[in-house]
Scaffold this motif. Sequence first.
Motif, PDB file in Angstrom:
ATOM      1  N   MET A 205      21.454  57.537  41.885  1.00 11.77           N
ATOM      2  CA  MET A 205      21.800  57.863  40.458  1.00 11.77           C
ATOM      3  C   MET A 205      21.199  59.075  40.191  1.00 11.77           C
ATOM      4  O   MET A 205      20.050  59.432  40.264  1.00 11.77           O
ATOM      5  N   SER A 206      21.883  60.048  39.644  1.00 11.69           N
ATOM      6  CA  SER A 206      21.839  61.152  39.276  1.00 11.69           C
ATOM      7  C   SER A 206      20.753  61.258  38.110  1.00 11.69           C
ATOM      8  O   SER A 206      21.054  60.569  36.997  1.00 11.69           O
ATOM      9  N   SER A 207      19.959  61.983  37.734  1.00 11.57           N
ATOM     10  CA  SER A 207      18.978  62.118  36.570  1.00 11.57           C
ATOM     11  C   SER A 207      19.341  63.099  35.733  1.00 11.57           C
ATOM     12  O   SER A 207      19.577  64.238  35.991  1.00 11.57           O
ATOM     13  N   THR A 208      19.752  62.662  34.424  1.00 13.49           N
ATOM     14  CA  THR A 208      19.816  63.696  33.490  1.00 13.49           C
ATOM     15  C   THR A 208      19.017  63.395  32.280  1.00 13.49           C
ATOM     16  O   THR A 208      18.868  63.744  30.884  1.00 13.49           O
ATOM     17  N   LEU A 209      17.443  63.157  32.677  1.00 16.89           N
ATOM     18  CA  LEU A 209      16.773  62.850  32.123  1.00 16.89           C
ATOM     19  C   LEU A 209      16.100  63.870  31.107  1.00 16.89           C
ATOM     20  O   LEU A 209      16.055  65.062  31.461  1.00 16.89           O
TER      21      LEU A 209
ATOM     22  N   ALA B 259      20.897  56.233  26.745  1.00 16.42           N
ATOM     23  CA  ALA B 259      19.910  56.151  25.628  1.00 16.42           C
ATOM     24  C   ALA B 259      18.451  56.371  26.482  1.00 16.42           C
ATOM     25  O   ALA B 259      17.744  57.093  25.845  1.00 16.42           O
ATOM     26  N   MET B 260      18.366  55.856  27.633  1.00 13.74           N
ATOM     27  CA  MET B 260      16.818  56.026  28.333  1.00 13.74           C
ATOM     28  C   MET B 260      16.698  57.449  28.575  1.00 13.74           C
ATOM     29  O   MET B 260      15.688  57.955  28.697  1.00 13.74           O
TER      30      MET B 260
ATOM     31  N   ALA C  57      26.084  52.052  31.588  1.00 18.67           N
ATOM     32  CA  ALA C  57      26.272  53.770  31.432  1.00 18.67           C
ATOM     33  C   ALA C  57      25.345  54.140  29.871  1.00 18.67           C
ATOM     34  O   ALA C  57      24.915  54.886  29.848  1.00 18.67           O
ATOM     35  N   ALA C  58      25.738  53.195  28.931  1.00 14.57           N
ATOM     36  CA  ALA C  58      25.395  53.266  27.794  1.00 14.57           C
ATOM     37  C   ALA C  58      23.742  53.390  27.678  1.00 14.57           C
ATOM     38  O   ALA C  58      22.851  53.916  27.054  1.00 14.57           O
TER      39      ALA C  58
ATOM     40  N   SER D  51      22.450  48.168  24.245  1.00 11.97           N
ATOM     41  CA  SER D  51      23.522  47.676  25.125  1.00 11.97           C
ATOM     42  C   SER D  51      23.168  46.162  25.693  1.00 11.97           C
ATOM     43  O   SER D  51      24.264  45.518  26.115  1.00 11.97           O
ATOM     44  N   LEU D  52      21.880  45.907  25.892  1.00  5.59           N
ATOM     45  CA  LEU D  52      21.777  44.501  26.151  1.00  5.59           C
ATOM     46  C   LEU D  52      22.517  43.444  25.455  1.00  5.59           C
ATOM     47  O   LEU D  52      22.777  42.346  25.588  1.00  5.59           O
ATOM     48  N   PHE D  53      22.503  43.807  23.859  1.00  6.26           N
ATOM     49  CA  PHE D  53      22.846  42.757  23.016  1.00  6.26           C
ATOM     50  C   PHE D  53      24.800  42.481  23.222  1.00  6.26           C
ATOM     51  O   PHE D  53      25.020  41.797  23.017  1.00  6.26           O
ATOM     52  N   GLU D  54      25.030  43.751  23.484  1.00  6.58           N
ATOM     53  CA  GLU D  54      26.435  43.797  23.661  1.00  6.58           C
ATOM     54  C   GLU D  54      26.685  43.008  25.080  1.00  6.58           C
ATOM     55  O   GLU D  54      27.740  42.383  25.062  1.00  6.58           O
TER      56      GLU D  54
END
Length: 460
Positions: free
Chosen positions: A1-5, A353-354, A348-349, A366-369
Amino acid sequence: MSSTLRIYNTLTRAVEPFAPIEPGHVRMYVCGMTIYDLCHVGHARMMMAFDVVQRWLKASGYRVTYVRNITDIDDKIIKRAVERGISIRELTDEMIAAMHRDIGALGVERPTHEPRATEYVPQMLQMIGTLEGKGLAYRASNGDVNYAVRKFPGYGKLSGKSLDDLRAGERVAVDDGKLDPLDFVLWKAAKPSEPEDAKYASEFGPGRPGWHIECSAMSCALLGERFDIHGGGMDLQFPHHENEIAQSEGALGQPFVNFWVHNGFLNVDNEKMSKSLGNFFTIQDVLKKFDGETLRYFMLRTHYRSPFNFSDAHLEDARGALRRLYTALDAVGEVEAGAIDWTHPQAAAFKAAMDDDFNVPAALASLFELASEINRSRSLVEARLLKSLGACLGVLQLAPRQYLQGGSGADEDSIQLRIEARAAAKAARDFAEADRIRQELLAEGIVLKDTAQGTTWVKA
């Protein structure tokens, strides 16, 4: 996974793209506990915040060396040990065990290293000697060794305060041994009244380290002279972290931390937590009424940099929300967490967010979705994704029925017998008796759920 943090850096007062000094390896230091009493919910909030940080760094593919120290020698520790008539080591061992038990109930993982200050006194003395040699430290008339704040040009850059605005914010009182009220103690000379196990030999005379020098020496010893992230509560920004910068950069001659990260203050019912106000809660106090995962989830709902408001009403609401997620998993059955397909829209969402300064509240959406979709589709794939994303935050890892039935305080055999009696009453078309049994269980906090596979139960 590429990091965009991207992480908010207190030093620059901006959200900045994150890249570790050593590719693929993040080195992080967090100021831990001064261990003279039980941990309270403010401590839990700090340790939870950085537990999530290190979990997300790992989920992003980084190797993480995480150091969270323990201060096991200071004035309060000495005073408490003397009051109880036990050694300093006996007190600190007891409190460290209690800390591990309490934060373990919240799912806070152990750091890579958990150094005790008393194990690093030689490294502290070496750094103090270096500072003295550079003219940044001096021996005071009372036997202490102090840091000369005005001789370090960058002092105030973390807090954004000028020297003229600052006041002595040290834990100990300013005394005549200091050349300037802003100076702080590196080495505290021993007092005759103090117990022998509070005294360490040094070239400056017997004594013990000041609070600030501990973290400079331990972080340097375990992470190197420059590392990626230094964290702690916002209350440590000044003077503790400001003084760490002065010590470390004064001794090493270079910046020693790339990102300074601070979590927000804790309030109780919108007031500062205080024993004098009667709104002071240890973790153990809260765990008597709420399970550890509920407390963890409750803390996840507030962004780590925002003020955190603690109340029973908010905890009850968090428990209800967490139950909704577990109920969705329960509809599918037990699934295991696994590799995450980050191209999935909800995944992805969650990642976006993270990566936006650890925006957990947005990630929870996202978890509730996903939970809503699972309730409609009974999809095993999406249930597994929900559990896997939950693992990034340290939640949803119990078997759903274990969580939903846990802590009811009820006799499971008795519940099962009454479920069977209710089934028999329904078969005999005695619906009044069947309804009576349902209501009886509901009064005990047990909710029955009729499914095609039979009747199950959860706690209310």
